[in-house]
Design an enzyme around this catalytic site. Structure first.
Site, PDB file in Angstrom:
ATOM      1  N   GLU A  44       0.817  -1.234  -0.117  1.00 23.75           N
ATOM      2  CA  GLU A  44       0.097  -0.085  -0.102  1.00 23.75           C
ATOM      3  C   GLU A  44       1.017   1.168   0.079  1.00 23.75           C
ATOM      4  OE1 GLU A  44      -3.551   2.013   2.537  1.00 23.75           O
ATOM      5  OE2 GLU A  44      -2.287   0.895   3.483  1.00 23.75           O
ATOM      6  N   ASP A 118      -3.197  12.029  -1.709  1.00 26.33           N
ATOM      7  CA  ASP A 118      -3.020  13.473  -1.808  1.00 26.33           C
ATOM      8  C   ASP A 118      -3.642  13.773  -3.281  1.00 26.33           C
ATOM      9  OD1 ASP A 118      -2.762  16.163  -2.131  1.00 26.33           O
ATOM     10  OD2 ASP A 118      -1.297  16.027  -0.226  1.00 26.33           O
ATOM     11  N   LYS A 122      -4.275  21.179  -8.082  1.00 31.77           N
ATOM     12  CA  LYS A 122      -3.633  22.128  -9.062  1.00 31.77           C
ATOM     13  C   LYS A 122      -2.800  21.505 -10.214  1.00 31.77           C
ATOM     14  CE  LYS A 122      -3.238  25.798  -5.899  1.00 31.77           C
ATOM     15  NZ  LYS A 122      -2.241  26.805  -5.034  1.00 31.77           N
ATOM     16  N   GLU A 192      -9.357   5.021   7.429  1.00 28.63           N
ATOM     17  CA  GLU A 192      -9.698   5.862   8.396  1.00 28.63           C
ATOM     18  C   GLU A 192     -10.258   7.130   7.713  1.00 28.63           C
ATOM     19  OE1 GLU A 192      -5.856   4.285  10.190  1.00 28.63           O
ATOM     20  OE2 GLU A 192      -6.639   4.846   8.330  1.00 28.63           O
ATOM     21  N   TYR A 193      -9.705   7.392   6.277  1.00 30.62           N
ATOM     22  CA  TYR A 193     -10.438   8.564   5.681  1.00 30.62           C
ATOM     23  C   TYR A 193     -11.699   8.284   5.048  1.00 30.62           C
ATOM     24  CZ  TYR A 193      -6.475  11.767   5.866  1.00 30.62           C
ATOM     25  OH  TYR A 193      -5.348  12.688   6.241  1.00 30.62           O
ATOM     26  N   GLU A 194     -11.586   7.014   4.580  1.00 30.39           N
ATOM     27  CA  GLU A 194     -12.874   6.319   4.020  1.00 30.39           C
ATOM     28  C   GLU A 194     -14.220   6.279   4.993  1.00 30.39           C
ATOM     29  OE1 GLU A 194     -14.272   2.426   1.456  1.00 30.39           O
ATOM     30  OE2 GLU A 194     -12.186   2.762   2.215  1.00 30.39           O
TER      31      GLU A 194
END
Length: 212
Positions: A44, A118, A122, A192-194
């Site tokens: 990962e 991330d 931009k 965790e983000y999911e």
């Protein structure tokens, strides 16, 4: 990603060489010796705090997992999870993914996971995205023929740019979901983000692609 600096983190990683691979370049071509078996290796890239990779290692004891994270103050949390779980099929590496060719021979890695990377929204930062063509080239060099990349994100822009990048590179898309948690996909392990984004009602995007 904002990272709270933990000045003690680097020393803590060094205190657990059985879990955190030191000088990974010395193991290039010899990862079977590190794990003591010939099971497939899944990595990962951007493992963060380690929830996904830890739960994957628990769920798939016949697969060897390596969590790779460049931020020392983040991966130290993944180390805590690993110490608590004592999983023999999971190792961690505190390195930058741009150097993966220095750590793995061709075909040593069987699958690459990219979770909630991330987005670098931009245009001038596109080269930093982990699904940009230069990174795809790196993964291709360490995966076997028809090796796979599995990618998840909550960021629609990143997902769209990743679909384009992967397609333009000539990879075959084998799975695409525009709303993972409302699909029939089975066996999903959340990061965790999911969990955070999903609880807010955000859509989760997922794809699988393989080199040809």
């Amino acid at each position: 990603m904002r990272v709270r600096h933990k000045p003690w983190a680097e020393e803590r990683l060094k205190d657990f060489p059985q879990y955190v691979i030191q000088q990974p370049e010395s193991h290039k071509g010899k990862w079977r010796e590190v794990f003591g078996n010939s099971n497939p290796i899944y990595i990962e890239v951007g493992t963060g705090k380690g929830r996904f990779i830890t739960e994957m290692a628990k769920a798939h004891p016949n697969v060897n997992f390596i969590g790779i994270e460049v931020f020392t103050s983040v991966i130290v949390t993944a180390l805590d999870l690993l110490i608590e779980s004592e999983l023999p099929n999971l190792k961690l590496m505190n390195v930058d993914a741009v150097n993966l060719r220095d750590y793995f021979d061709k075909g040593e890695v069987n699958r690459v996971y990219l979770n909630f990377s991330d987005p670098w929204p931009k245009k001038r930062h596109a080269k930093r995205r982990l699904t940009y063509k230069t990174f795809l080239s790196i993964y291709e060099d360490i995966l076997p023929k028809q090796g796979e990349i599995h990618f998840k994100t909550d960021n629609q822009g990143l997902f769209e740019s990743s679909l384009m990048s992967i397609s333009e590179y000539g990879m075959l898309l084998t799975f695409v979901s525009l709303d993972l948690h409302n699909s029939d996909f089975e066996g999903n392990i959340m990061t965790e983000y999911e969990e955070k984004f999903s609880n807010k009602g955000d859509r989760i995007y997922r794809l699988e692609a393989r080199f040809q």
